[in-house]
Design a protein around this motif. Sequence first.
Motif, PDB file in Angstrom:
ATOM      1  N   THR A 303     -38.817  54.540 115.190  1.00  0.00           N
ATOM      2  CA  THR A 303     -39.074  53.099 115.251  1.00  0.00           C
ATOM      3  C   THR A 303     -39.122  52.614 116.696  1.00  0.00           C
ATOM      4  N   ASP A 304     -38.203  53.115 117.516  1.00  0.00           N
ATOM      5  CA  ASP A 304     -38.165  52.701 118.918  1.00  0.00           C
ATOM      6  C   ASP A 304     -39.430  53.124 119.655  1.00  0.00           C
ATOM      7  N   ILE A 305     -39.854  54.362 119.404  1.00  0.00           N
ATOM      8  CA  ILE A 305     -41.059  54.875 120.057  1.00  0.00           C
ATOM      9  C   ILE A 305     -42.277  54.042 119.660  1.00  0.00           C
ATOM     10  N   ARG A 306     -42.415  53.781 118.356  1.00  0.00           N
ATOM     11  CA  ARG A 306     -43.573  53.017 117.871  1.00  0.00           C
ATOM     12  C   ARG A 306     -43.548  51.574 118.383  1.00  0.00           C
ATOM     13  N   ASP A 307     -42.373  50.987 118.471  1.00  0.00           N
ATOM     14  CA  ASP A 307     -42.270  49.614 118.972  1.00  0.00           C
ATOM     15  C   ASP A 307     -42.770  49.535 120.405  1.00  0.00           C
ATOM     16  N   LEU A 308     -42.345  50.474 121.230  1.00  0.00           N
ATOM     17  CA  LEU A 308     -42.824  50.497 122.618  1.00  0.00           C
ATOM     18  C   LEU A 308     -44.333  50.688 122.664  1.00  0.00           C
ATOM     19  N   GLY A 309     -44.826  51.619 121.842  1.00  0.00           N
ATOM     20  CA  GLY A 309     -46.261  51.881 121.826  1.00  0.00           C
ATOM     21  C   GLY A 309     -47.065  50.661 121.440  1.00  0.00           C
ATOM     22  N   ARG A 310     -46.605  49.915 120.423  1.00  0.00           N
ATOM     23  CA  ARG A 310     -47.322  48.715 119.990  1.00  0.00           C
ATOM     24  C   ARG A 310     -47.331  47.652 121.081  1.00  0.00           C
ATOM     25  N   ARG A 311     -46.238  47.545 121.801  1.00  0.00           N
ATOM     26  CA  ARG A 311     -46.165  46.522 122.846  1.00  0.00           C
ATOM     27  C   ARG A 311     -47.118  46.842 124.009  1.00  0.00           C
ATOM     28  N   VAL A 312     -47.183  48.113 124.373  1.00  0.00           N
ATOM     29  CA  VAL A 312     -48.125  48.509 125.419  1.00  0.00           C
ATOM     30  C   VAL A 312     -49.551  48.313 124.929  1.00  0.00           C
ATOM     31  N   LEU A 313     -49.824  48.706 123.676  1.00  0.00           N
ATOM     32  CA  LEU A 313     -51.163  48.566 123.100  1.00  0.00           C
ATOM     33  C   LEU A 313     -51.586  47.094 123.068  1.00  0.00           C
ATOM     34  N   ALA A 314     -50.644  46.202 122.766  1.00  0.00           N
ATOM     35  CA  ALA A 314     -50.978  44.776 122.714  1.00  0.00           C
ATOM     36  C   ALA A 314     -51.493  44.283 124.057  1.00  0.00           C
ATOM     37  N   TYR A 315     -50.901  44.749 125.140  1.00  0.00           N
ATOM     38  CA  TYR A 315     -51.381  44.349 126.469  1.00  0.00           C
ATOM     39  C   TYR A 315     -52.734  44.982 126.776  1.00  0.00           C
ATOM     40  N   LEU A 316     -52.933  46.228 126.337  1.00  0.00           N
ATOM     41  CA  LEU A 316     -54.233  46.865 126.548  1.00  0.00           C
ATOM     42  C   LEU A 316     -55.333  46.135 125.779  1.00  0.00           C
ATOM     43  N   GLN A 317     -54.965  45.594 124.603  1.00  0.00           N
ATOM     44  CA  GLN A 317     -55.948  44.887 123.779  1.00  0.00           C
ATOM     45  C   GLN A 317     -55.970  43.390 124.066  1.00  0.00           C
ATOM     46  N   LYS A 318     -55.126  42.952 124.990  1.00  0.00           N
ATOM     47  CA  LYS A 318     -55.052  41.526 125.373  1.00  0.00           C
ATOM     48  C   LYS A 318     -54.751  40.647 124.164  1.00  0.00           C
TER      49      LYS A 318
END
Length: 765
Positions: A303-318
């Motif tokens: 869960t921790d890994i995926r949460d970080l990944g989603r947050r980084v992805l959100a910035y990449l996708q603006k």
Amino acid sequence: MLKTLQRIVQEVNSARTLDETLSIIVRRVRRAMKTDVCSVYLLDQDQQRYVLMDSMGLKKESIKQVSLSAGQGLVGYVGEREEPVNLDGATQHPSYVYLAETGEEKFHSFLGVPIIHRRRILGVIVVQQQEKRRFDEGEEAFLVTVSAQLAGLLAHSLATGSSSLSGLAQNNIHGSCFKGVAGTSGIAIGSAVVILPVANLDTVPDRVPEDPAFEIEQFRSALSAVRNDIHEVNRRLAQRLSEEERALFEAYQRMLDDSALGQEVINKIGEGNWAQGALCQVVTRHARFFELSQDDYLKERATDIRDLGRRVLAYLQKVDQDEVEYPQKAVLVSEEVTPAMLGEIPKEKLAGLVSVQGSSNSHVAILARAMGIPAVMGTVDLPLGLLNGQLLIVDGYQGVVFNNPSDELQIQYGNLMRAEQKLQKGLEDLAGLPSETLDGFKMPLMVNTGLAQDITHSLNHGAEGVGLFRTEVPFMVSERFPSESEQQAVYREQLEAFYPQPVTMRTLDIGGDKALPYFPINEANPFLGWRGIRVTLDHPEVFLVQVRAMLRASEGLNNLNIMLPMISNLREVAESITLIERAYKELCSEGLQLERPNIGVMIEVPGTIYQVPQIARLVDFLSVGSNDLTQYLLAVDRNNPRVADLYSSFHPAVLNALNTIARACHGSRCSLSLCGELAGDPRGAVLLMAMGYDTLSMNAVNLPRVKSAIRKLRKTDAENLLNQVLLLNTSEEVVASMAETMSNLGLSALLQPTLALSGPGSKTA
């Protein structure tokens, strides 16, 4: 037919609404069976009526307009019998009801099959033909198979809800009770605030980048933004959590470093994938290794890994998130609640949290316990799309959530909350008092730990040491086997924090179901495969490095115990001791001033129950892993919602096995402990004390309640209770008998407060 069935299931899996799900079912089944009609009737639980939700072959205008009361017509007849009904003259059957709106009077052949999910009727699927004939056995078997395959998918779709259901889904959840897993003890009443994920890792395709350097620049910019967000969340929680508890967010920061996930993503970009695809590839790979773990505590690190990944992805996708308005008593609800979400809510407004995914071992559950926030995890049937703004009761004791509860239920839970608040004030004064019965018998209580943030809770609650320290964490978060010095630093922190009290460290417990990213193991049956001590004995270079790190960490403290996991025979014990003795002698020859640690074995494989006397002659202590032992004895995965109700620590077979172990250990020089949920339940702790267990180890949050129970009774009271329950035949009888006895002893207030799940104004969803 198998391929047809697979195609139907695949299409239903991809459906976004209940209407779409039903449309796929009626169209595909009608075509596959070459019938004139296929219809689906769903049972409206509130009205107790079967509603015609979709059909191919009946009049379209009758869909969602026609309904039958439970027990009425052939559809009701199928529901009552809970088995297929196959007729060649439907209109002649005594249960037949003529519904002119449907135009079905011309169809003589009828085959109806109930749709059942977890013993509950969801509805009936019907096929009809004008030709007067009985459907053959193959056709009937196919429809039964379709119903069984689709029941779970349909249940989830129904729970998720859809605005096009003319209020049916809303009616189904009004006043409902949704079952999950207890995450944090306590009760909360408040308004639901549904938070949706910021980005979807599963929908990003791989793509060859036109400009890899630009992709790397974008990725590093996104990483920097997420670092700032995590820092801000850490700052907001500074007044609510200790420094050790906030260490989680430092771990988040380390995961984002160029030497960890960040560098892996950059490497993948260099290999020919764009930033978003590379990120998803790396995050998914790491998360999968954690998800494969049988250890619930480690599994939740995904869960921790995926949460970080989603947050980084959100910035990449603006992706821009809407500003959330929080009511005064907010219940945070999400598909997967994360620690970062927890930190974004004003502390004075957060009353409770509910997560569709996750367990009591997730980081957010750990943090919620530290903050005193009631939590329910794993509510798989929760209709997220319909809950925002609705009144919820979060019962963190039973692991259930009530939606739009009746006034009476709110009053009952309000009374429970006030009683619990009064009890907790009394328990706070117990930390410095001994765990001792009224007749002077001492029952030492220890804690289970795995992360730095567990230390503070344990010490604050008066723990007398650590009964289980999980050593897998540094192995799971690394890209290689951690070095001896890296492991030594982690172990030293635990040993120093609890000095002079003992700390029992379990050696590396990995295997086919708990793979490391750099040491994958693929097996057909990983639960019974190459795991635990079997792996480390096959790789003495790994085992010896870990043992040396433990021993080095204990220098000058000498409060280390070493415990061996998943032992199934005496040879494994002897070989392990030989290696530990070798490491000890080598370090002593190097000049370290060490005391030989006590060595113990975990009793968690049923076969070892019958080898206790022989094992006890070889080691200093035995520790029963009650969670795994119970699962193996009952053949029940407690995290599988289909069979979780069969899991009970108070099953007569489990209690008799634990008593057998204690009696077999009596008379040996070997001490006996138990680590698991049973030890953290006052009822279980009382029974274990009566059996003769020397120490109990549990989650820190449960320790005060257990200590209070022990201090309010005599050991003879516990022995009398044990003698009663060992004669009983079912878990229900055991629980009822214990409730009565503990009530007579004045201990009812210490038991987890409960209300019937189908209490006034509510029903199980």
